[in-house]
Design a protein around this motif. Structure first.
Motif, PDB file in Angstrom:
ATOM      1  N   LEU A  79       2.606   2.057  -3.287  1.00 51.45           N
ATOM      2  CA  LEU A  79       1.707   2.669  -4.264  1.00 51.45           C
ATOM      3  C   LEU A  79       1.110   3.990  -3.787  1.00 51.45           C
ATOM      4  N   HIS A  80       1.076   4.192  -2.442  1.00 51.03           N
ATOM      5  CA  HIS A  80       0.488   5.408  -1.888  1.00 51.03           C
ATOM      6  C   HIS A  80       1.437   6.028  -0.861  1.00 51.03           C
ATOM      7  N   TYR A 115       0.831  -1.208   0.000  1.00 49.56           N
ATOM      8  CA  TYR A 115       0.000   0.000   0.000  1.00 49.56           C
ATOM      9  C   TYR A 115       0.862   1.253   0.000  1.00 49.56           C
ATOM     10  N   GLU A 157      -9.116  -2.879  -6.587  1.00 51.35           N
ATOM     11  CA  GLU A 157      -9.036  -1.789  -7.564  1.00 51.35           C
ATOM     12  C   GLU A 157      -7.713  -1.836  -8.333  1.00 51.35           C
ATOM     13  N   VAL A 158      -6.601  -2.008  -7.614  1.00 47.73           N
ATOM     14  CA  VAL A 158      -5.295  -2.097  -8.272  1.00 47.73           C
ATOM     15  C   VAL A 158      -5.231  -3.339  -9.155  1.00 47.73           C
ATOM     16  N   ARG A 159      -5.746  -4.453  -8.638  1.00 48.99           N
ATOM     17  CA  ARG A 159      -5.741  -5.712  -9.402  1.00 48.99           C
ATOM     18  C   ARG A 159      -6.475  -5.545 -10.732  1.00 48.99           C
ATOM     19  N   TYR A 188       5.053  -4.414  -9.643  1.00 53.68           N
ATOM     20  CA  TYR A 188       3.864  -3.724 -10.160  1.00 53.68           C
ATOM     21  C   TYR A 188       4.261  -2.470 -10.937  1.00 53.68           C
ATOM     22  N   GLU A 189       5.123  -1.666 -10.352  1.00 54.46           N
ATOM     23  CA  GLU A 189       5.536  -0.437 -11.022  1.00 54.46           C
ATOM     24  C   GLU A 189       6.322  -0.730 -12.294  1.00 54.46           C
ATOM     25  N   ASN A 238      -7.104  -2.726 -12.288  1.00 56.75           N
ATOM     26  CA  ASN A 238      -6.434  -1.728 -13.132  1.00 56.75           C
ATOM     27  C   ASN A 238      -5.255  -2.319 -13.889  1.00 56.75           C
ATOM     28  N   TRP A 272      -9.006  -1.559  -1.899  1.00 59.55           N
ATOM     29  CA  TRP A 272      -7.923  -0.929  -2.646  1.00 59.55           C
ATOM     30  C   TRP A 272      -7.145  -1.964  -3.458  1.00 59.55           C
TER      31      TRP A 272
END
Length: 312
Positions: A114-115, A111, A215-217, A178-179, A219, A212
């Motif tokens: 990403l945030h 988390y 949502e990321v999954r 992920y990034e 996206n 959250w």
């Protein structure tokens, strides 16, 4: 002094440098007089913020009479940290798996990757949605403390002025699969799509159902399919049917219910192996769609009519 000023990071780093010296001279006996001058209370406070490695320098006071000899390899040099979130979540320090075992630890790390610069309230709402605020805050700080002890190169640090939290790895680079995938998929070429699919080992944090995370999954899967469709459609249009089919098959493992991918797979198969092979492929695609959603999408229905199929 660092502890008195509230800078626990520098206090810990100083202790680690002292442990480095002890490493070189073969033990901690030389520290006894200095630690006694500091007093037991100060040493106890330092132990609360010290990493596992830094604790070596406090041993003469915390464990009187014990001479601690620190092996030279007890603190492997970490050149990079990598957060794995696609497929089985892991935290890697170089080639070592240092994944924290405490529940919610990897979700918290992911988390904040990403945030970054998140408030405590925002973190608790996202990562601990089913816990009351007090219990969630206590558990959050437990995770912070254990991370600092078990993985001293990575800290969940709070900015003193803004009170916001972020991952702090000092000078050590922090990587994220992920990034990496997102960067590759933005304006992806065929080569970049191949690389993205190699990194993509599965859905984002697949064992979690936090809002959250879902949502990321969704996206990243949408981005992978959108970018992938553009690349494979271009390969098809240029007559590179073999590469189109290979990539489409890989993409369908991520999104088997994407109608565009199913249609391209059938069309590329028709170009490579002929109508009979394309009919068999379409039959397999249709069975999957009907089994999952009860019907074949319009584009594939149209393709079925074009092939003049009569599949029962």
């Amino acid at each position: 002094l660092h502890l008195e000023s509230g800078d626990t990071t520098l206090a810990n780093h100083t202790l680690e440098r002292v442990s480095d010296v002890a490493n070189e001279v073969g033990g901690t006996a030389f520290l006894v007089s200095e630690l006694n001058l500091m007093g037991h209370e100060a040493v106890t406070k330092l132990s609360e913020v010290a990493s596992a490695y830094a604790m070596h320098s406090l041993a003469p006071t915390l464990e009187p009479g014990r001479l601690v000899s620190i092996p030279l390899d007890s603190r492997p040099l970490v050149r990079r940290l990598r957060v794995i979130t696609l497929g089985k979540p892991m935290l890697l320090a170089g080639d070592r798996n240092v994944t924290p075992r405490l529940n919610k630890s990897m979700e918290l790390i992911a988390y904040l990757v990403l945030h970054p610069q998140s408030s405590l309230e925002r973190i608790l709402d996202a990562v601990f949605p089913d816990s009351d605020a007090k219990a969630a805050a206590n558990y959050f700080h437990q995770i912070r403390h254990k991370l600092t002890r078990d993985v001293p190169e990575l800290r969940v640090a709070q900015d003193k002025q803004t009170k916001l939290y972020a991952i702090d790895t000092g000078t050590i680079p922090l990587e994220s699969d992920y990034e990496d995938v997102v960067k590759l998929l933005n304006h992806a070429t065929q080569t970049e799509l191949h690389l993205a699919l190699e990194i993509y080992r599965g859905a984002f944090m697949p064992h979690l159902d936090s809002e959250w995370v879902e949502e990321v999954r969704n996206n990243v899967e949408w981005l992978l399919v959108r970018s992938g469709l553009r690349v494979v459609q271009d390969l098809y249009d240029r007559g590179n049917f073999e590469d189109c089919r290979k990539l489409t098959e890989k993409l369908r493992k991520v999104a088997p219910l994407d109608a565009g991918l199913g249609e391209l797979l059938v069309r590329a198969t028709n170009e490579i192996d002929g109508l009979l092979a394309a009919k068999r492929t379409l039959n397999d695609v249709e069975k999957y769609f009907v089994g999952e959603v009860g019907e074949l999408p319009p584009g594939l229905e149209s393709l079925k009519r074009d092939f003049k199929l009569n599949i029962n």
